[in-house]
Design a protein around this motif. Structure first.
Motif, PDB file in Angstrom:
ATOM      1  N   VAL A  28      56.710  79.035  65.209  1.00 19.26           N
ATOM      2  CA  VAL A  28      57.385  80.432  64.804  1.00 19.26           C
ATOM      3  C   VAL A  28      58.687  80.115  64.462  1.00 19.26           C
ATOM      4  N   VAL A  29      59.167  80.864  63.301  1.00 12.58           N
ATOM      5  CA  VAL A  29      60.580  80.349  62.688  1.00 12.58           C
ATOM      6  C   VAL A  29      61.051  81.564  61.985  1.00 12.58           C
ATOM      7  N   GLY A  30      62.418  81.307  61.961  1.00 11.01           N
ATOM      8  CA  GLY A  30      63.283  82.561  61.630  1.00 11.01           C
ATOM      9  C   GLY A  30      64.494  82.655  62.006  1.00 11.01           C
ATOM     10  N   GLU A  31      65.224  83.544  61.921  1.00  6.31           N
ATOM     11  CA  GLU A  31      66.564  83.764  62.275  1.00  6.31           C
ATOM     12  C   GLU A  31      66.432  83.510  64.013  1.00  6.31           C
ATOM     13  N   ARG A  32      67.632  82.728  64.274  1.00  4.09           N
ATOM     14  CA  ARG A  32      68.062  82.412  65.857  1.00  4.09           C
ATOM     15  C   ARG A  32      67.175  81.302  66.333  1.00  4.09           C
ATOM     16  N   ALA A  33      66.429  80.845  65.485  1.00  2.00           N
ATOM     17  CA  ALA A  33      65.709  79.411  66.036  1.00  2.00           C
ATOM     18  C   ALA A  33      66.630  78.639  66.543  1.00  2.00           C
ATOM     19  N   THR A  34      66.181  77.816  67.560  1.00  2.00           N
ATOM     20  CA  THR A  34      67.322  76.636  68.202  1.00  2.00           C
ATOM     21  C   THR A  34      66.674  75.421  68.143  1.00  2.00           C
ATOM     22  N   HIS A  35      65.442  75.180  67.648  1.00  2.00           N
ATOM     23  CA  HIS A  35      65.328  73.877  67.361  1.00  2.00           C
ATOM     24  C   HIS A  35      63.728  73.661  66.795  1.00  2.00           C
ATOM     25  N   GLY A  36      63.553  72.355  66.413  1.00  2.00           N
ATOM     26  CA  GLY A  36      62.199  72.113  65.721  1.00  2.00           C
ATOM     27  C   GLY A  36      62.239  71.319  64.177  1.00  2.00           C
ATOM     28  N   ALA A  37      61.556  70.938  63.349  1.00  2.00           N
ATOM     29  CA  ALA A  37      61.367  70.214  62.528  1.00  2.00           C
ATOM     30  C   ALA A  37      62.681  70.499  61.293  1.00  2.00           C
ATOM     31  N   ILE A  38      62.765  71.882  61.345  1.00  2.00           N
ATOM     32  CA  ILE A  38      63.737  72.069  60.380  1.00  2.00           C
ATOM     33  C   ILE A  38      65.201  71.838  60.739  1.00  2.00           C
TER      34      ILE A  38
END
Length: 320
Positions: free
Chosen positions: A178-188
Motif C-alpha cells: 500500500v502506498v500514498g500520502e503519510r507512508a512511513t517507509h518502503g522501497a520508495i
C-alpha cells in the motif's frame, strides 16, 4: 449515528486515513497508537473533531488496553496496529511476535472481557507465501516466508477461534503493498534517501524484476469500509488490491524521473530484495469486484503519487 469505533494504530499510515473517513461518516472514533510509526501530524484534521479521541499508548500494555475498553463502549474495533517492516523482523523475530501477533491476541481478550463483538482486521498478502501463482482467498495450504506473514496468519487463526467461541464477527482484509500520502517507509523512501546521498547512482536490491501490485491508500480504505458495511457472515475475508502491477525497476526509474536526475541504477542481483521478500505476487480480486468495488488508481499511478508526496513534503531525512 452514535457508533463508537476503536482504531488501533490509528495515527499510522493506513490507520489515519481510516480515522478521517470514519469521522467524515459521523462515527465516534477513539485511536490508540504508541507513535512508533504513527505521527500526530497525520491526525491534524481529526483532532479538530469533537467526536475524536486520541490515546498515546501501547496495546501490549493489557492494563491500559482494558481500561480503554472499560470506558469506550465500543461497537467495532479496527485493528490496524502491527509491525509493517518485514526486513526488521528478519533481524529480530520478536518484533512480529510481539507487535503483530500478541497485539492481536490482547485486543481479542479485551473484546471478550467487555463484550465487543465486531473486529475489522488488517491482514496481508504475505500470509500466502511465495506461491508462484495467482491466489484466491481460499488458496491453500498457506506457508508464509516472513515472520510478518506468519504473525498475520496466526492472528487470522485466533480471530477465527474467537468468532467461534465467543460469538464475534470478523472482517479480514488482506492487503498488497500500500502506498500514498503519510507512508512511513518502503522501497520508495529507500530510493529517495539513497539518491539524496548520491544523486549519480541508485543501488537496488535484487535484479529489478520483482513485481507486485501497489494499492493507493485511499482506494484501500474505501474497500475496507465497503466490506465492513456490506457483508454479514461470521468471518468475511477478502483480498484487496489492484489488477495492475509495478516492477522494482519501474519504481526506481520513476523516482529518478521525479527527482530530475540521470542516476545509473546498480542492481545487487538475485530475484528478491531480502529474506522473506516475495519476488512476484498476484492474486484474484473477483470476490471484492463482486461487491462492485474497483480501485480508482492503477499500481503505477499509486507509486507516482507516493513519490510526489514524499518529495513535496521533503519527508526523507538523510543522516549525515
Amino acid at each position: 449515528m452514535d457508533k463508537n469505533i476503536l482504531i488501533t494504530g490509528g495515527a499510522g499510515f493506513i490507520g489515519s486515513h481510516l480515522t478521517d473517513s470514519l469521522l467524515m461518516e459521523g462515527y465516534n472514533v477513539t485511536v490508540i497508537d504508541n507513535l512508533s510509526l504513527g505521527r500526530l501530524t497525520n491526525l491534524l484534521n481529526a483532532q479538530n473533531n469533537q467526536r475524536f479521541k486520541f490515546i498515546k499508548g501501547d496495546i501490549l500494555d493489557k492494563e491500559l488496553l482494558f481500561n480503554i475498553f472499560n470506558e469506550g463502549n465500543f461497537d467495532t474495533v479496527f485493528h490496524m496496529a502491527a509491525n509493517s517492516d518485514i526486513a526488521k523482523s528478519h533481524v529480530n523475530p520478536d518484533v512480529d511476535f510481539n507487535n503483530t501477533l500478541t497485539t492481536t491476541y490482547n485486543v481479542l481478550l479485551a473484546m471478550k472481557e467487555y463484550n465487543v463483538k465486531n473486529i475489522v482486521f488488517a491482514s496481508t498478502s504475505a500470509i500466502y507465501g511465495d506461491t508462484g501463482v495467482s491466489v484466491s482467498e481460499d488458496f491453500g495450504p498457506l506457508f508464509p516466508i516472513s515472520h510478518y506473514g506468519a504473525s498475520k496468519l496466526a492472528s487470522e487463526a485466533y480471530i477465527s477461534s474467537f468468532c467461534e467461541n465467543y460469538g464475534f464477527k470478523a472482517w479480514i482484509t488482506r492487503f498488497p503493498n500500500v502506498v500514498g500520502e503519510r507512508a512511513t517507509h518502503g522501497a520508495i523512501y529507500d530510493f529517495i534517501k539513497k539518491l539524496k546521498k548520491n544523486p549519480n547512482e541508485l543501488e537496488v536490491l535484487g535484479n529489478g524484476t520483482q513485481i507486485k501490485p501497489y494499492l493507493y491508500v485511499k482506494d484501500l480504505v474505501e474497500a475496507i469500509l465497503l466490506i465492513w458495511k456490506s457483508t454479514n457472515e461470521k468471518i468475511n475475508y477478502f483480498n484487496l488490491g489492484v489488477e495492475t502491477r509495478t516492477t522494482v525497476k519501474e519504481i526506481a526509474e520513476m523516482v529518478i524521473d521525479e527527482m530530475g536526475l540521470n542516476a545509473v541504477i546498480k542492481y545487487t542481483g538475485g530475484n528478491r530484495g531480502w529474506v522473506g521478500d516475495v519476488p512476484t505476487f498476484s492474486y484474484s480480486l473477483d470476490k471484492i469486484h463482486a461487491l462492485g468495488w474497483n480501485p480508482k488508481v492503477t499500481s503505477n499511478e499509486a507509486v507516482r503519487k507516493s513519490i510526489r508526496y514524499i518529495l513535496d513534503k521533503d519527508l526523507c531525512i538523510v543522516a549525515k
